[in-house]
Design a protein around this motif. Sequence first.
Motif, mmCIF file in Angstrom:
data_model
loop_
_atom_site.group_PDB
_atom_site.id
_atom_site.type_symbol
_atom_site.label_atom_id
_atom_site.label_comp_id
_atom_site.label_asym_id
_atom_site.label_seq_id
_atom_site.Cartn_x
_atom_site.Cartn_y
_atom_site.Cartn_z
ATOM 1 N N ARG A 69 44.054 33.204 38.596
ATOM 2 C CA ARG A 69 44.734 33.341 39.887
ATOM 3 C C ARG A 69 43.759 33.343 41.060
ATOM 4 O O ARG A 69 44.151 33.630 42.186
ATOM 5 C CB ARG A 69 45.565 34.628 39.897
ATOM 6 N N ASP A 70 42.497 33.069 40.794
ATOM 7 C CA ASP A 70 41.501 33.087 41.874
ATOM 8 C C ASP A 70 40.426 32.042 41.595
ATOM 9 O O ASP A 70 39.263 32.371 41.371
ATOM 10 C CB ASP A 70 40.881 34.481 41.999
ATOM 11 N N ARG A 71 40.831 30.785 41.643
ATOM 12 C CA ARG A 71 39.914 29.684 41.339
ATOM 13 C C ARG A 71 38.753 29.637 42.330
ATOM 14 O O ARG A 71 37.626 29.295 41.976
ATOM 15 C CB ARG A 71 40.672 28.359 41.346
ATOM 16 N N MET A 104 31.944 35.034 33.783
ATOM 17 C CA MET A 104 32.467 33.758 34.262
ATOM 18 C C MET A 104 33.520 33.156 33.336
ATOM 19 O O MET A 104 33.830 31.969 33.445
ATOM 20 C CB MET A 104 31.312 32.768 34.450
ATOM 21 N N ASN A 105 34.088 33.940 32.463
ATOM 22 C CA ASN A 105 35.167 33.456 31.593
ATOM 23 C C ASN A 105 36.314 32.945 32.463
ATOM 24 O O ASN A 105 36.887 33.711 33.249
ATOM 25 C CB ASN A 105 35.658 34.587 30.691
ATOM 26 N N PRO A 106 36.648 31.647 32.371
ATOM 27 C CA PRO A 106 37.674 31.077 33.260
ATOM 28 C C PRO A 106 39.021 31.797 33.205
ATOM 29 O O PRO A 106 39.769 31.779 34.187
ATOM 30 C CB PRO A 106 37.805 29.631 32.760
ATOM 31 N N VAL A 107 39.334 32.433 32.085
ATOM 32 C CA VAL A 107 40.608 33.140 31.960
ATOM 33 C C VAL A 107 40.743 34.216 33.031
ATOM 34 O O VAL A 107 41.826 34.480 33.554
ATOM 35 C CB VAL A 107 40.738 33.755 30.556
ATOM 36 N N SER A 108 39.619 34.823 33.393
ATOM 37 C CA SER A 108 39.634 35.896 34.390
ATOM 38 C C SER A 108 39.901 35.382 35.800
ATOM 39 O O SER A 108 40.147 36.168 36.720
ATOM 40 C CB SER A 108 38.298 36.650 34.363
#
Length: 269
Positions: free
Chosen positions: A86-88, A79-83
Amino acid sequence: MSTRIPPFSSQHLEAACRVLADTERGLSGTQIGYLLQDIRVPDADANNTKWKRLFNALAQMQNQHQVGNHLILFINSAMNPVSYARDREAFIWRRDELNVVLAFSGFYVRDDGKVGRADKATTLDVARARVGRLKAALEARAVHEEVVKYCRAELLSENYFHAVFEATKGIAARIRNLSGLNGDGADLVAKAFLGQSPMLAVGPLATESEKSEQKGFANLLIGLFGAVRNPLAHATKIDWPMSEQDALDILTMVSLMHRKLDVTRKINP
């Protein structure tokens, strides 16, 4: 999360793996393999269906070490937000669905993708409410992000008393950050916003109307501390019941104050 976490039940572990490896919105097989490698969990069943592959890998580590930490480590990595730059929508779906199943074990996924602790849910309605009703109510009111920042765990566990308490404390913390002052409550507000030479201003202070707005905002802040924060600091949850409606109304008022603080400028060093 370095502390020892008790093993998850088979049902709870399976439910989390089914979300993470959901056929349509879950992680891909390649992603699962990479993440398992990242947290140093052997991928011993790579040819199985996605959720069973993940379940077997985490269950094996849980049985071997008698801790539930590996599921938490996997979620923190997955769940690292960096990943999700482009897909919130994928992040939101996985976070919300994980929060339903994790609620039964006393955990939740924060907005930064990390797992935190919350009171355990005992029914599906309660677990869903934490993700659905409260989230929807706050979003419908467009509550300022600074409000939720200080009381997210309390809202997820439906602890309205402490959610409001923490949110009002957050107002004082922000005033201290903006002004550089110490202190708290009415005294802090008076030093920051009142007097002939206030340190902080919500407007130009050039006209009587602008000066009146400044004084009115300061009085609102003082009223918040006097009517809400101070009583909560000295009362117990039993003696000072806090309904969901009252909590949402107070948090909305706190949100307004944060929006005013957004445009506040420091005018006197």
